[in-house]
Design a protein around this motif. Structure first.
Motif, PDB file in Angstrom:
ATOM      1  N   ALA B  48       0.855  -1.195   0.000  1.00 52.70           N
ATOM      2  CA  ALA B  48       0.000   0.000   0.000  1.00 52.70           C
ATOM      3  C   ALA B  48       0.888   1.242   0.000  1.00 52.70           C
ATOM      4  O   ALA B  48       2.039   1.190   0.422  1.00 52.70           O
ATOM      5  CB  ALA B  48      -0.914   0.026   1.227  1.00 52.70           C
ATOM      6  N   VAL B  49       0.312   2.354  -0.483  1.00 49.72           N
ATOM      7  CA  VAL B  49       1.045   3.617  -0.547  1.00 49.72           C
ATOM      8  C   VAL B  49       0.253   4.687   0.207  1.00 49.72           C
ATOM      9  O   VAL B  49      -0.972   4.780   0.066  1.00 49.72           O
ATOM     10  CB  VAL B  49       1.269   4.055  -2.019  1.00 49.72           C
ATOM     11  CG1 VAL B  49       1.934   5.426  -2.082  1.00 49.72           C
ATOM     12  CG2 VAL B  49       2.088   3.010  -2.769  1.00 49.72           C
ATOM     13  N   THR B  65      -4.660   9.746  -7.021  1.00 49.16           N
ATOM     14  CA  THR B  65      -4.778   9.087  -8.323  1.00 49.16           C
ATOM     15  C   THR B  65      -3.722   9.588  -9.301  1.00 49.16           C
ATOM     16  O   THR B  65      -3.035   8.821  -9.950  1.00 49.16           O
ATOM     17  CB  THR B  65      -6.177   9.356  -8.914  1.00 49.16           C
ATOM     18  OG1 THR B  65      -7.139   8.857  -7.999  1.00 49.16           O
ATOM     19  CG2 THR B  65      -6.341   8.718 -10.259  1.00 49.16           C
ATOM     20  N   TRP B  66      -3.598  10.901  -9.356  1.00 48.56           N
ATOM     21  CA  TRP B  66      -2.699  11.559 -10.321  1.00 48.56           C
ATOM     22  C   TRP B  66      -1.259  11.110 -10.150  1.00 48.56           C
ATOM     23  O   TRP B  66      -0.491  11.048 -11.107  1.00 48.56           O
ATOM     24  CB  TRP B  66      -2.840  13.063 -10.111  1.00 48.56           C
ATOM     25  CG  TRP B  66      -1.902  13.978 -10.815  1.00 48.56           C
ATOM     26  CD1 TRP B  66      -2.007  14.440 -12.099  1.00 48.56           C
ATOM     27  CD2 TRP B  66      -0.733  14.604 -10.266  1.00 48.56           C
ATOM     28  NE1 TRP B  66      -0.978  15.307 -12.368  1.00 48.56           N
ATOM     29  CE2 TRP B  66      -0.188  15.418 -11.271  1.00 48.56           C
ATOM     30  CE3 TRP B  66      -0.114  14.549  -9.019  1.00 48.56           C
ATOM     31  CZ2 TRP B  66       0.960  16.184 -11.065  1.00 48.56           C
ATOM     32  CZ3 TRP B  66       1.027  15.300  -8.812  1.00 48.56           C
ATOM     33  CH2 TRP B  66       1.557  16.110  -9.833  1.00 48.56           C
ATOM     34  N   MET B  75      -2.807   0.281  -9.258  1.00 46.93           N
ATOM     35  CA  MET B  75      -3.602  -0.875  -8.846  1.00 46.93           C
ATOM     36  C   MET B  75      -3.258  -1.371  -7.444  1.00 46.93           C
ATOM     37  O   MET B  75      -3.284  -2.564  -7.152  1.00 46.93           O
ATOM     38  CB  MET B  75      -3.480  -2.026  -9.863  1.00 46.93           C
ATOM     39  CG  MET B  75      -4.083  -1.716 -11.211  1.00 46.93           C
ATOM     40  SD  MET B  75      -5.861  -1.322 -11.125  1.00 46.93           S
ATOM     41  CE  MET B  75      -6.565  -2.968 -11.012  1.00 46.93           C
ATOM     42  N   LYS B  76      -2.919  -0.418  -6.579  1.00 45.85           N
ATOM     43  CA  LYS B  76      -2.671  -0.770  -5.170  1.00 45.85           C
ATOM     44  C   LYS B  76      -3.516   0.146  -4.292  1.00 45.85           C
ATOM     45  O   LYS B  76      -3.955   1.210  -4.731  1.00 45.85           O
ATOM     46  CB  LYS B  76      -1.197  -0.540  -4.813  1.00 45.85           C
ATOM     47  CG  LYS B  76      -0.230  -1.518  -5.456  1.00 45.85           C
ATOM     48  CD  LYS B  76       1.195  -1.212  -5.033  1.00 45.85           C
ATOM     49  CE  LYS B  76       2.191  -2.025  -5.827  1.00 45.85           C
ATOM     50  NZ  LYS B  76       2.177  -3.458  -5.494  1.00 45.85           N
ATOM     51  N   PRO B  77      -3.683  -0.243  -3.010  1.00 46.58           N
ATOM     52  CA  PRO B  77      -4.359   0.681  -2.086  1.00 46.58           C
ATOM     53  C   PRO B  77      -3.522   1.953  -1.927  1.00 46.58           C
ATOM     54  O   PRO B  77      -2.306   1.871  -1.752  1.00 46.58           O
ATOM     55  CB  PRO B  77      -4.381  -0.085  -0.753  1.00 46.58           C
ATOM     56  CG  PRO B  77      -4.107  -1.507  -1.101  1.00 46.58           C
ATOM     57  CD  PRO B  77      -3.293  -1.492  -2.362  1.00 46.58           C
ATOM     58  N   LEU B 108       4.687   2.009   1.567  1.00 42.93           N
ATOM     59  CA  LEU B 108       5.523   3.105   1.094  1.00 42.93           C
ATOM     60  C   LEU B 108       4.871   4.433   1.468  1.00 42.93           C
ATOM     61  O   LEU B 108       3.704   4.667   1.147  1.00 42.93           O
ATOM     62  CB  LEU B 108       5.665   3.005  -0.430  1.00 42.93           C
ATOM     63  CG  LEU B 108       6.510   4.079  -1.114  1.00 42.93           C
ATOM     64  CD1 LEU B 108       7.981   3.957  -0.710  1.00 42.93           C
ATOM     65  CD2 LEU B 108       6.367   3.974  -2.636  1.00 42.93           C
ATOM     66  N   ALA B 109       5.618   5.279   2.154  1.00 40.95           N
ATOM     67  CA  ALA B 109       5.150   6.626   2.496  1.00 40.95           C
ATOM     68  C   ALA B 109       5.851   7.620   1.571  1.00 40.95           C
ATOM     69  O   ALA B 109       7.064   7.530   1.368  1.00 40.95           O
ATOM     70  CB  ALA B 109       5.476   6.951   3.951  1.00 40.95           C
TER      71      ALA B 109
END
Ligand SMILES: [Zn+2]
Lengths: 157, 396
Positions: B48-49, B65-66, B75-77, B108-109
């Motif tokens: 997730a990101v 989204t951008w 295609m990930k959360p 990932l942050a």
């Protein structure tokens, strides 16, 4: 890409997003702004839980989860809690000629601070704790700018 | 409760005044690639990101989204967070929450900003309340000047005391190749710089910066997969004050309202969780969100590094310089680089590098415990305590 980049200017598109909004002040905000506009009076709201008098008024106390139902009339004088003196002029943004100030005023009868402009002061006159008073605008339209600014209280005579 | 969580990879762009050579997604990608490479994984390994910035600064309002082109989140959360100055630390804390929950192993942050693309002050003003703040509020510089005036009034601190902090931060930045400002300033330079809003001068303020930072968080279950030594999150806390610009100045509902309770309370919470009694001695390095010089005095007191009013003596003693008891901002801090959405996350990334012993010329020797903070809006605060040893149990 490096070779191509050598003599090129990056394309920059200038823009300005201007979207019209219609923000509702709500009942509490409206009653406050009406009193300011029509009667040049400041009103606060008191929390029945902790007793804090909020100015600007709040409908709900963020601490007690109580509705601040009681309206309280406040003075148009108050105490300057902290301030800054603006030294840079911005042709579109500066609301007053330099030097003007900007500070937090606690009105008589209120417990919380009110952000506003300061003007008609002498160099070095501003200090925390200074008594100040509101100067109202001639034309008032129901905004905090119906107060033009606060200035040091000068006792007449 | 949950899983223990460590930072296992960091990436950052060089912080610069303007990056017209890349758009926002591409800037984000530079940091993301660096972080993934540092962690020895690809975007496919990320569960997730979490991404953050301040929408107003770029005028792009669907960054979640951008940004997938750059963030690797296709295609990930993905979750976007926007909390003003604290955005970067909020992103770190949310990534930590994701992993600590046990629902995600590798998160990932990402924090980023292109402050060159708008009028930062205009954007800050228009982020505030349309009735009570916006007609009067004059943005970060004048807002912070109110704090500085109040602080000098209460403690007798001087503009020279603050200038000492401004000089320290810029001197430290000379050791950091990623920092935006590399300038050798003297106290006289700061004192002679023009007033922006009394008592705050040009030399006291942070710059406006373009930059990005990315950090990989991993669960205790998978931490062995990564080549880097883990930098563990020991505890996190945050506190928010009231809503309006004028609120922090009178605050009878909260004890000690004059003294930045949001930072005091969140610092106290992480110290209690970890058992820190004497923060100045027990913490080996601090990367603090000090947006301007006076913060480097006052926040020392809020963080319990000294008594109230003791900030000037503490910093003048050299305790917060490189080689001191607890060096503050070896990276040069916010006064040397301020890509706002990246700024808080950079504090966390710098703490991780310090704990891992990978901070290069800005390394503090033998860091076991590091403190990162985020500052935002009307004086709210995030605090993260990080360490070399895995905590005995998850602490929240
Ligand atoms: Zn209450």
């Amino acid at each position: 890409m490096e070779d191509w980049r050598k003599d090129q200017e990056i394309v920059v598109m200038e823009g300005r997003i201007k979207v019209p909004y219609r923000w509702a002040a709500g009942e509490v905000g409206t009653r406050y702004l009406q009193a300011l506009r029509d009667e040049m009076r400041f009103l606060g709201t008191r929390c029945p839980g902790c007793g804090i008098v909020y100015h600007p008024p709040r409908r709900n106390c963020p601490d007690c989860e109580r509705e601040c139902g009681e309206w309280v009339e406040l003075g148009e004088r108050g105490t300057l809690l902290t301030y800054t003196v603006v030294r840079r002029h911005h042709p579109q943004l500066s609301p007053l000629p330099l030097p003007f100030g900007y500070g937090i005023v606690r009105l008589e009868g209120a417990d919380t601070g009110f952000l506003h402009l300061l003007y008609e002061f002498q160099e070095g006159e501003l200090r925390a704790g200074l008594p100040v008073e509101a100067v109202f605008a001639q034309e008032r339209e129901g905004s905090v700018l119906d107060v033009r600014y606060f200035r040091p209280v000068r006792e007449v005579g | 409760m949950g899983k223990r969580v460590a930072v296992v990879g960091v990436g950052m762009t060089k912080q610069r005044s303007s990056r017209p050579d890349v758009n926002g997604q591409e800037l984000i990608n530079e940091a993301v690639r660096a972080a993934l490479e540092d962690a020895g994984i690809s975007r496919r390994d990320i569960d997730a990101v979490v991404i953050g910035n301040m929408d107003h600064f770029e005028g792009i309002n669907y960054v979640d989204t951008w940004s997938v082109d750059g963030s690797g989140a296709l295609m990930k959360p993905i979750m976007k967070l926007t909390t003003g100055g604290t955005t970067g630390t909020t992103v770190a804390m949310a990534a930590y929450y994701h992993v600590a929950s046990g629902l995600f192993d590798r998160v990932l942050a990402v924090g980023w900003e292109k402050n060159s693309e708008s009028d930062t002050t205009g954007a800050i003003i228009t982020a505030f309340d349309p009735f009570w703040d916006r007609p009067i509020f004059a943005g970060a510089v004048a807002g912070l000047a109110l704090e500085a005036t109040q602080y000098m009034h209460l403690t007798g601190a001087t503009e020279e005391d603050a200038a000492y902090v401004a000089v320290r931060e810029r001197r430290h930045a000379l050791n950091n190749p990623f920092a935006h400002l590399h300038i050798n300033l003297t106290i006289e330079d700061v004192m002679n710089s023009p007033y922006l809003s009394w008592p705050v001068k040009m030399g006291d303020m942070c710059p406006r910066t373009d930059g990005a930072c990315a950090v990989v968080f991993a669960s205790e279950d998978v931490v062995e997969e990564f080549p880097n030594k883990p930098a563990w999150i020991l505890a996190v806390a945050d506190r928010h004050l009231w809503a309006y610009t004028s609120d922090p100045y009178v605050n009878q509902a909260i004890e000690n309202g004059w003294w930045f309770p949001a930072l005091e309370w969140s610092a106290r919470e992480v110290y209690d969780k970890v058992g820190i009694k004497d923060p100045l001695k027990e913490i080996d390095v601090a990367e603090l969100y000090l947006p301007y010089s006076f913060a480097g005095l006052r926040y020392m007191e809020s963080l319990g590094f000294c008594e109230r009013g003791g900030g000037p003596d503490l910093v003048r003693s050299g305790a917060t310089d490189m080689g001191g008891e607890c060096p503050v901002n070896p990276s040069g801090g916010v006064m040397s680089s301020n890509a706002i959405g990246a700024t808080g996350l950079l504090r966390v990334a710098e703490c991780a590098l310090q704990i891992q012993g990978r901070a290069g010329d800005r390394q503090v020797p033998d860091v076991k415990i590091a403190l990162a903070t985020g500052f935002g809006g009307c004086f709210w605060s995030d605090v993260l305590l990080m360490g070399r040893e895995m905590p005995e149990k998850p602490r929240g």
